[in-house]
Structures are given as C-alpha cells and as structure tokens.
Motif scaffolding. Structure first.
Motif, mmCIF file in Angstrom:
data_model
loop_
_atom_site.group_PDB
_atom_site.id
_atom_site.type_symbol
_atom_site.label_atom_id
_atom_site.label_comp_id
_atom_site.label_asym_id
_atom_site.label_seq_id
_atom_site.Cartn_x
_atom_site.Cartn_y
_atom_site.Cartn_z
ATOM 1 N N PRO A 290 0.800 -1.228 0.000
ATOM 2 C CA PRO A 290 0.000 0.000 0.000
ATOM 3 C C PRO A 290 0.834 1.281 0.000
ATOM 4 C CG PRO A 290 -0.871 -1.546 1.611
ATOM 5 C CD PRO A 290 0.409 -2.135 1.098
ATOM 6 N N GLY A 291 2.034 1.241 0.552
ATOM 7 C CA GLY A 291 2.876 2.430 0.601
ATOM 8 C C GLY A 291 3.708 2.666 -0.650
ATOM 9 N N ASP A 292 3.747 1.701 -1.565
ATOM 10 C CA ASP A 292 4.564 1.827 -2.772
ATOM 11 C C ASP A 292 3.821 2.571 -3.868
ATOM 12 O OD1 ASP A 292 6.588 0.423 -1.572
ATOM 13 O OD2 ASP A 292 6.144 -1.484 -2.577
ATOM 14 N N ALA A 293 4.601 3.165 -4.758
ATOM 15 C CA ALA A 293 4.031 3.850 -5.921
ATOM 16 C C ALA A 293 3.432 2.817 -6.873
ATOM 17 C CB ALA A 293 5.114 4.647 -6.639
ATOM 18 N N GLU A 294 2.445 3.252 -7.649
ATOM 19 C CA GLU A 294 1.782 2.367 -8.618
ATOM 20 C C GLU A 294 2.667 2.257 -9.869
ATOM 21 O OE1 GLU A 294 -1.260 -0.144 -9.798
ATOM 22 O OE2 GLU A 294 -1.316 0.996 -7.946
ATOM 23 N N ILE A 295 3.391 1.125 -10.019
ATOM 24 C CA ILE A 295 4.239 0.870 -11.195
ATOM 25 C C ILE A 295 3.824 -0.499 -11.723
ATOM 26 C CG2 ILE A 295 6.584 0.702 -12.101
ATOM 27 C CD1 ILE A 295 7.487 2.294 -9.609
ATOM 28 N N PRO A 296 2.836 -0.519 -12.632
ATOM 29 C CA PRO A 296 2.246 -1.778 -13.079
ATOM 30 C C PRO A 296 3.246 -2.805 -13.615
ATOM 31 C CG PRO A 296 0.947 0.062 -13.858
ATOM 32 C CD PRO A 296 2.194 0.638 -13.255
#
Length: 166
Positions: A121-127
C-alpha cells in the motif's frame, strides 16, 4: 574442429531468433573435396535451394558413407519442435495475476501455472513491476508442472517412481 559434410547429409539449423523456426534440409552440393563449407542445401520446408555457411547453430547428420553393402545405419533424424508459452496478465486494484499456459503438442494436454503479485500500500503504482513478479511466479509454477509431468511420464515408462531434479 571444422564442420564436414557430403552430398546427402542432413543439415539442421536452429533459429538465431527466439521463437524462430528450426530448419532442416539436405546437402545437394559440396564444392570442396574435403567437405568443408559452404554447402548447397535444399530446405525441406520450402524446397528452396540456398548456399549455407554453417555456424555454431548448425548440426550435420551424416548419411553413413561407405558402399551400399557396408553402409552404417543412418542415424535417427534430429527432432525439431517449437513450444509456445502464452502469459496472460490481469491487473486490478494493486494486484496482478498471471497465467502461463503451455501446449506442447497435439498429443499432450496443456500445462498451466498461475502467479500473483500485490503492491504494498505504501509503494508507488508501477504496473510493470507487478507484471514481472506475477509472470515470473507463473512461469516458475509452469516449470514445476512440466517437471512433474516428465516424472509421471518416466514412471509410466519404467514402472518405477521417478524424480527429476529441477
């Protein structure tokens, strides 16, 4: 060691491209008496005749040589196969699921491996990272399924429980 061939020998060439076809043909001309390259080859898939300068991806299967009465048995031809693996990905709400499917051939059932990845949840969205992790896990499980199938096939042939080391 230099490659040598004679007219009638079979040439098998692996593709230099991932997913490319393996080609085979028959040597129909050899301009050098010592059997050194290049060779004139008629390809079995197209009937086309080309001049071939073989590389490390080339195998020559000799015809056995000698006279008709003393000819050595012809070696079994090389088997050339292409197996395709399809990886499908589904991403939703920070979670990625990958399914890797292998259909080895018409006489063999499909094999499947599934892998999952979840974003912290704390990480950036990098698909792409979720895609990579899920696909890697699916491919690892597919590899395990393939080894398990090989063990079953060996056991069926030998009558003894088999174990194939990964």
């Amino acid at each position: 060691m230099t490659m040598r061939a004679t007219v009638g020998d079979r040439i098998v060439v692996a593709s230099g491209v991932v997913g490319g076809a393996v080609r085979d043909g028959v040597v129909i001309g050899c301009p050098h008496e010592d059997g050194s390259p290049p060779y004139q080859v008629r390809w079995s898939d197209t009937g086309e005749e080309t001049l071939v300068f073989p590389g490390a991806d080339t195998l020559v299967q000799h015809d056995g040589g000698g006279t008709e009465g003393t000819r050595a048995p012809r070696p079994e031809p090389a088997r050339a196969l292409t197996w395709d693996v399809r990886v499908s990905l589904l991403e939703a709400a920070g979670s990625t699921t990958a399914e890797a499917m292998l259909k080895p051939g018409p006489d063999v059932g499909s094999l499947r491996g599934v892998g999952h990845a979840r974003k912290d949840p704390g990480d950036a969205e990098i698909p792409v990272i979720g895609d990579e992790v899920a696909a890697a896990r699916a491919l690892r499980r597919l590899a395990d399924a393939l080894l398990e199938q090989a063990e079953q096939d060996i056991s069926a042939q030998t009558g003894h429980r088999a174990h194939v080391h990964p």
